[in-house]
Motif scaffolding. Structure first.
Motif, mmCIF file in Angstrom:
data_model
loop_
_atom_site.group_PDB
_atom_site.id
_atom_site.type_symbol
_atom_site.label_atom_id
_atom_site.label_comp_id
_atom_site.label_asym_id
_atom_site.label_seq_id
_atom_site.Cartn_x
_atom_site.Cartn_y
_atom_site.Cartn_z
ATOM 1 N N ALA A 134 56.696 3.207 -51.886
ATOM 2 C CA ALA A 134 56.416 2.296 -50.763
ATOM 3 C C ALA A 134 55.267 2.866 -49.937
ATOM 4 C CB ALA A 134 57.665 2.097 -49.915
ATOM 5 N N ASP A 135 54.047 2.807 -50.506
ATOM 6 C CA ASP A 135 52.906 3.461 -49.876
ATOM 7 C C ASP A 135 52.368 2.708 -48.671
ATOM 8 O OD1 ASP A 135 51.840 1.320 -51.210
ATOM 9 O OD2 ASP A 135 50.535 2.482 -52.528
ATOM 10 N N TRP A 136 52.933 1.526 -48.401
ATOM 11 C CA TRP A 136 52.479 0.762 -47.244
ATOM 12 C C TRP A 136 53.140 1.205 -45.938
ATOM 13 C CZ3 TRP A 136 55.497 -1.022 -51.232
ATOM 14 C CH2 TRP A 136 56.830 -1.351 -50.928
ATOM 15 N N VAL A 137 54.184 2.005 -46.025
ATOM 16 C CA VAL A 137 54.892 2.380 -44.807
ATOM 17 C C VAL A 137 55.135 3.883 -44.754
ATOM 18 C CG1 VAL A 137 57.147 1.836 -45.853
ATOM 19 C CG2 VAL A 137 56.936 1.977 -43.357
ATOM 20 N N ASP A 138 54.614 4.524 -43.724
ATOM 21 C CA ASP A 138 54.864 5.937 -43.468
ATOM 22 C C ASP A 138 55.462 6.154 -42.084
ATOM 23 O OD1 ASP A 138 53.699 7.160 -45.898
ATOM 24 O OD2 ASP A 138 51.828 6.316 -45.133
ATOM 25 N N ASP A 159 57.524 -9.763 -43.112
ATOM 26 C CA ASP A 159 57.959 -10.235 -41.796
ATOM 27 C C ASP A 159 57.559 -9.259 -40.695
ATOM 28 O OD1 ASP A 159 59.129 -12.440 -42.972
ATOM 29 O OD2 ASP A 159 61.137 -11.544 -43.063
ATOM 30 N N LEU A 160 57.347 -8.003 -41.071
ATOM 31 C CA LEU A 160 56.991 -6.957 -40.109
ATOM 32 C C LEU A 160 55.482 -6.805 -39.978
ATOM 33 C CD1 LEU A 160 59.557 -4.298 -41.334
ATOM 34 C CD2 LEU A 160 59.751 -5.644 -39.248
ATOM 35 N N ASN A 161 54.786 -7.016 -41.084
ATOM 36 C CA ASN A 161 53.340 -6.840 -41.108
ATOM 37 C C ASN A 161 52.779 -7.730 -42.214
ATOM 38 O OD1 ASN A 161 50.676 -5.826 -41.675
ATOM 39 N ND2 ASN A 161 51.215 -3.905 -40.658
ATOM 40 N N ASP A 162 51.843 -8.595 -41.874
ATOM 41 C CA ASP A 162 51.292 -9.536 -42.854
ATOM 42 C C ASP A 162 50.652 -8.839 -44.041
ATOM 43 O OD1 ASP A 162 52.075 -11.650 -41.288
ATOM 44 O OD2 ASP A 162 50.113 -11.891 -40.312
ATOM 45 N N GLU A 163 50.240 -7.597 -43.847
ATOM 46 C CA GLU A 163 49.580 -6.870 -44.923
ATOM 47 C C GLU A 163 50.569 -6.169 -45.850
ATOM 48 O OE1 GLU A 163 46.778 -4.243 -43.161
ATOM 49 O OE2 GLU A 163 45.557 -5.851 -42.295
#
Length: 324
Positions: A134-138, A159-163
């Motif tokens: 899950a490299d989109w969230v750190d 829902d948390l971030n469009d990206e």
């Protein structure tokens, strides 16, 4: 109520192999133990929090090495399950707890002539984890955590971030009988929000590790010790409570920077059980070891020497009252 036997416990630091040799029993059926140990007063029964379990387990193994004639039975029942079904029912000597005892539990204990004595034994950095892919969230803000874990909250990462991926968030967390559930609920959701119920709830922290490891879109939370045993298979998420992203660690928990998920950990001892030499000797040993590297080796912050001395004074006073 879920229970874990030796075969299903998480591994780490080589403790499990030693436990088998040292005589520390890891079983769910500890209440009402009979046999030679119980008959001779050399049985110590412990239930409660899965978060505190690794500390008690490590200390029990060290105690058993020095006291091989004492049998210590350990069980994971969750903090609330331990209080309600075992400790306050007079069936165990000690309850591991990842939160303070509730008023209703104190009342239940009193109804059964059980007097709980509280000892803080460590500090934990409650840890939110995701899959390493899950490299989109750190890092997540407290507000994002609220949005994920509240009733009718976010269903998809997007829902948390469009990206972020338009994929469903697969959630794993503590069962409602867990002190970890209670603490997370209070620290993250507060009084205004309720914890969602559509997630995989369990007392088995190893199950959370397996679930998060097995799904790229999964998230879970538990005590730092279970993350520290699995740093290559799951990823810890830093938390931003308003002053920037802070990584969960022993150092950030000790410094107070890791908020709001740093929390004290406890054991509760039945005052009446201190009439048994095995129990009071184990508790004394526990207090001494809680201020050592043994606790940090497990993945938590040890208590200070001042807190250790305060605990020992409290223990001595209670022992004096029941052995006069």
């Amino acid at each position: 109520m879920s229970r874990e036997t030796t075969a299903s416990l998480p591994t780490g630091f080589g403790r499990r192999d030693f436990l088998a040799a040292a005589g520390v029993a890891l079983s769910g059926g500890l209440a009402g133990c009979s046999g030679v140990f119980a008959a001779e007063g050399k049985q110590v029964n412990v239930a409660g929090s899965s978060t505190v379990f690794p500390v008690t387990e490590a200390i029990a193994s060290a105690f058993s090495e020095k006291n091989p004639t004492v049998n210590i039975s350990l069980s994971k029942t969750g903090t609330g399950g331990g209080f309600g079904n075992f400790f306050c029912a007079g069936r165990t000597d000690i309850n591991n707890a990842s939160r303070e005892i509730a008023d209703a539990e104190i009342e239940q204990c009193g109804n059964n002539d059980v007097t709980p004595i509280e000892f803080q034994i460590a500090t934990d950095a409650l840890t939110v984890v995701v899959n390493p892919e899950a490299d989109w969230v750190d890092c997540l803000t407290v507000e994002q955590l609220q949005e994920i874990w509240r009733t009718d909250g976010a269903q998809r990462w997007s829902d948390l971030n469009d990206e972020w991926p338009d994929e469903e968030i697969e959630l794993y967390g503590a069962a409602t009988t867990s002190g970890t559930f209670d603490y997370f609920n209070e620290a993250v959701l507060g009084e205004e929000l309720n914890h969602r119920s559509d997630y995989y709830a369990t007392e088995r922290d190893r199950t959370i590790v397996q679930g998060v490891r097995g799904s790229e879109t999964a998230m879970g939370y538990f005590g730092f010790s279970y993350y520290s045993e699995n740093p290559d298979s799951i990823k810890a998420v830093s938390i931003d409570s308003g002053d920037g992203c802070v990584e969960p660690s022993i150092e950030t928990a000790m410094s107070g920077k890791y908020t709001p998920l740093s929390r004290p950990l406890f054991i509760y001892v039945a005052k009446e059980s201190l009439t048994k030499p095995a129990v009071r000797n184990f508790v004394r040993f526990y207090m001494e070891q809680a201020a050592t590297d043994l606790v940090s080796d497990v993945g938590y912050v040890p208590i200070t020497e001042d807190k250790r001395d305060e605990n020992l004074e409290k223990l001595d006073a209670a022992v004096a009252e029941v052995t006069e």
